[in-house]
Scaffold this motif. Structure first.
Motif, PDB file in Angstrom:
ATOM      1  N   GLU A  37       0.830  -1.205   0.000  1.00 16.05           N
ATOM      2  CA  GLU A  37       0.000   0.000   0.000  1.00 16.05           C
ATOM      3  C   GLU A  37       0.868   1.260   0.000  1.00 16.05           C
ATOM      4  OE1 GLU A  37      -3.514   2.253   2.545  1.00 16.05           O
ATOM      5  OE2 GLU A  37      -2.526   0.501   3.413  1.00 16.05           O
ATOM      6  N   ILE A  38       1.908   1.261   0.818  1.00 13.60           N
ATOM      7  CA  ILE A  38       2.785   2.430   0.914  1.00 13.60           C
ATOM      8  C   ILE A  38       3.569   2.630  -0.372  1.00 13.60           C
ATOM      9  CG2 ILE A  38       4.837   3.341   2.101  1.00 13.60           C
ATOM     10  CD1 ILE A  38       3.672   1.959   4.671  1.00 13.60           C
ATOM     11  N   MET A  39       4.047   1.561  -0.952  1.00 16.43           N
ATOM     12  CA  MET A  39       4.913   1.639  -2.126  1.00 16.43           C
ATOM     13  C   MET A  39       4.140   1.595  -3.444  1.00 16.43           C
ATOM     14  SD  MET A  39       7.707   2.029  -0.601  1.00 16.43           S
ATOM     15  CE  MET A  39       8.920   1.865  -1.893  1.00 16.43           C
ATOM     16  N   ARG A  40       2.836   1.571  -3.374  1.00 18.02           N
ATOM     17  CA  ARG A  40       1.964   1.355  -4.517  1.00 18.02           C
ATOM     18  C   ARG A  40       2.307   2.203  -5.745  1.00 18.02           C
ATOM     19  NH1 ARG A  40      -4.260   3.056  -4.961  1.00 18.02           N
ATOM     20  NH2 ARG A  40      -4.743   1.923  -6.880  1.00 18.02           N
ATOM     21  N   PHE A  41       2.595   3.470  -5.553  1.00 10.87           N
ATOM     22  CA  PHE A  41       2.819   4.387  -6.674  1.00 10.87           C
ATOM     23  C   PHE A  41       4.293   4.689  -6.907  1.00 10.87           C
ATOM     24  CE2 PHE A  41      -1.557   5.571  -5.326  1.00 10.87           C
ATOM     25  CZ  PHE A  41      -2.215   5.248  -6.495  1.00 10.87           C
ATOM     26  N   THR A  42       5.177   3.779  -6.534  1.00 14.13           N
ATOM     27  CA  THR A  42       6.609   4.016  -6.712  1.00 14.13           C
ATOM     28  C   THR A  42       7.225   2.932  -7.587  1.00 14.13           C
ATOM     29  OG1 THR A  42       7.435   2.707  -4.860  1.00 14.13           O
ATOM     30  CG2 THR A  42       6.683   4.951  -4.356  1.00 14.13           C
ATOM     31  N   GLU A  43       8.297   3.275  -8.247  1.00 11.60           N
ATOM     32  CA  GLU A  43       9.048   2.275  -9.003  1.00 11.60           C
ATOM     33  C   GLU A  43       9.818   1.357  -8.050  1.00 11.60           C
ATOM     34  OE1 GLU A  43       9.155   1.764 -12.731  1.00 11.60           O
ATOM     35  OE2 GLU A  43       7.280   2.453 -11.841  1.00 11.60           O
ATOM     36  N   ALA A  44      10.030   1.792  -6.829  1.00  9.58           N
ATOM     37  CA  ALA A  44      10.727   0.977  -5.824  1.00  9.58           C
ATOM     38  C   ALA A  44       9.897  -0.226  -5.387  1.00  9.58           C
ATOM     39  CB  ALA A  44      11.090   1.835  -4.620  1.00  9.58           C
ATOM     40  N   ARG A  45       8.647  -0.276  -5.787  1.00 11.47           N
ATOM     41  CA  ARG A  45       7.760  -1.390  -5.418  1.00 11.47           C
ATOM     42  C   ARG A  45       8.164  -2.694  -6.092  1.00 11.47           C
ATOM     43  NH1 ARG A  45       3.694  -1.731  -9.799  1.00 11.47           N
ATOM     44  NH2 ARG A  45       4.143   0.043 -11.119  1.00 11.47           N
ATOM     45  N   HIS A  46       9.021  -2.604  -7.080  1.00 14.77           N
ATOM     46  CA  HIS A  46       9.407  -3.777  -7.854  1.00 14.77           C
ATOM     47  C   HIS A  46      10.545  -4.580  -7.230  1.00 14.77           C
ATOM     48  CE1 HIS A  46       6.780  -2.465 -11.052  1.00 14.77           C
ATOM     49  NE2 HIS A  46       7.386  -1.303 -11.084  1.00 14.77           N
ATOM     50  N   ARG A  47      10.972  -4.210  -6.044  1.00 12.01           N
ATOM     51  CA  ARG A  47      12.077  -4.920  -5.412  1.00 12.01           C
ATOM     52  C   ARG A  47      11.799  -5.160  -3.947  1.00 12.01           C
ATOM     53  NH1 ARG A  47      16.892  -0.497  -5.641  1.00 12.01           N
ATOM     54  NH2 ARG A  47      18.068  -2.113  -4.605  1.00 12.01           N
ATOM     55  N   ALA A  48      12.478  -6.126  -3.399  1.00  7.44           N
ATOM     56  CA  ALA A  48      12.395  -6.398  -1.958  1.00  7.44           C
ATOM     57  C   ALA A  48      13.492  -5.582  -1.277  1.00  7.44           C
ATOM     58  CB  ALA A  48      12.595  -7.884  -1.697  1.00  7.44           C
ATOM     59  N   ASN A  52      20.483  -4.043   4.014  1.00 10.27           N
ATOM     60  CA  ASN A  52      21.621  -3.925   3.112  1.00 10.27           C
ATOM     61  C   ASN A  52      21.244  -3.175   1.827  1.00 10.27           C
ATOM     62  OD1 ASN A  52      24.371  -4.531   2.291  1.00 10.27           O
ATOM     63  ND2 ASN A  52      23.443  -5.987   0.852  1.00 10.27           N
ATOM     64  N   GLU A  53      20.097  -3.502   1.238  1.00 11.06           N
ATOM     65  CA  GLU A  53      19.645  -2.820   0.016  1.00 11.06           C
ATOM     66  C   GLU A  53      19.374  -1.339   0.278  1.00 11.06           C
ATOM     67  OE1 GLU A  53      19.419  -3.957  -3.266  1.00 11.06           O
ATOM     68  OE2 GLU A  53      20.629  -5.513  -2.319  1.00 11.06           O
ATOM     69  N   ILE A  54      18.786  -1.048   1.427  1.00 13.70           N
ATOM     70  CA  ILE A  54      18.508   0.353   1.770  1.00 13.70           C
ATOM     71  C   ILE A  54      19.812   1.109   1.974  1.00 13.70           C
ATOM     72  CG2 ILE A  54      17.440   1.896   3.454  1.00 13.70           C
ATOM     73  CD1 ILE A  54      15.335  -0.367   3.884  1.00 13.70           C
ATOM     74  N   GLN A  55      20.763   0.510   2.644  1.00 13.96           N
ATOM     75  CA  GLN A  55      22.059   1.161   2.846  1.00 13.96           C
ATOM     76  C   GLN A  55      22.716   1.481   1.511  1.00 13.96           C
ATOM     77  OE1 GLN A  55      24.174  -1.579   5.396  1.00 13.96           O
ATOM     78  NE2 GLN A  55      23.285  -0.692   7.252  1.00 13.96           N
ATOM     79  N   LYS A  56      22.679   0.537   0.570  1.00 17.63           N
ATOM     80  CA  LYS A  56      23.257   0.781  -0.755  1.00 17.63           C
ATOM     81  C   LYS A  56      22.552   1.955  -1.444  1.00 17.63           C
ATOM     82  CE  LYS A  56      23.417  -3.781  -2.005  1.00 17.63           C
ATOM     83  NZ  LYS A  56      23.521  -4.900  -2.947  1.00 17.63           N
ATOM     84  N   PHE A  57      21.211   2.004  -1.327  1.00 23.36           N
ATOM     85  CA  PHE A  57      20.461   3.099  -1.944  1.00 23.36           C
ATOM     86  C   PHE A  57      20.825   4.438  -1.307  1.00 23.36           C
ATOM     87  CE2 PHE A  57      16.859   6.012  -2.004  1.00 23.36           C
ATOM     88  CZ  PHE A  57      16.695   6.175  -3.371  1.00 23.36           C
ATOM     89  N   VAL A  58      20.886   4.481   0.018  1.00 27.18           N
ATOM     90  CA  VAL A  58      21.203   5.733   0.723  1.00 27.18           C
ATOM     91  C   VAL A  58      22.591   6.221   0.319  1.00 27.18           C
ATOM     92  CG1 VAL A  58      21.642   6.751   2.998  1.00 27.18           C
ATOM     93  CG2 VAL A  58      19.628   5.302   2.641  1.00 27.18           C
TER      94      VAL A  58
END
Length: 182
Positions: A37-48, A52-58
């Motif tokens: 629901e939160i990620m519904r309108f984002t392209e980030a919704r396509h990944r888990a 570690n993934e968040i740290q790489k993004f930041v």
């Protein structure tokens, strides 16, 4: 122009906006990034998303002159409720793209996105020296449409059937705000 200081803090009436750092990642934030629901309108919704993934993004979003990721925090309790990102900076044309995600559902509908983006626009135009800030949103995302409208962004175009969304293609709406329009 466009040389960022990682110690930036932008205050509005109810919010403190600062460069998002690894120490700002919480279990609630990680869980929210995996909430459909939160990620519904984002392209980030396509990944888990995991820590570690968040740290790489930041880390990738904090590349000086390329991108700046802001965390939005409530002043009253210093609670992180969302992020705003400026990216795709163009030094010659003095423009950048904006995206945002307010993940704390308890705070939806209280005007925080509008307040925070207004503060980021002021910083973008007055401190960084941008001439133009633009964004795209999924056509069914009425909340984003409302925020951009309140802030005086103008619709500049429509990318027809641009996003695959919930079993169908939907339009992408391009909006922008110029410094001269402030």
């Amino acid at each position: 122009m466009m040389d960022f200081n990682n110690n930036i803090t932008i205050d509005s009436d109810r919010l403190s906006i600062k460069v998002f750092s690894l120490k700002d990642i919480t279990a609630k934030y990680i869980k929210s990034l995996n909430n459909k629901e939160i990620m519904r309108f984002t392209e980030a919704r396509h990944r888990a998303w995991d820590e570690n993934e968040i740290q790489k993004f930041v880390i990738s979003a904090a590349k000086n002159v390329e991108s700046i990721l802001f965390g939005v925090f409530l002043k009253k309790d210093n609670r992180h409720i969302g992020n705003i990102r400026l990216f795709n900076f163009h030094k010659i044309h003095l423009r950048a793209e904006l995206s945002f995600l307010f993940y704390d559902k308890d705070e939806w509908g209280k005007g925080y996105a509008t307040e925070a983006i207004r503060a980021i626009l002021s910083y973008s135009f007055e401190d960084i020296g941008l001439h133009r800030v633009y964004a795209d949103y999924y056509e069914p995302n009425l909340a984003s449409a409302k925020v951009f409208s309140k802030l005086g962004f103008e619709i500049e175009g429509v990318y027809k059937k641009h996003f695959w969304f919930e079993g169908r293609f939907v339009d992408s709406i391009r909006v922008a705000k110029l410094k001269d329009d402030c």
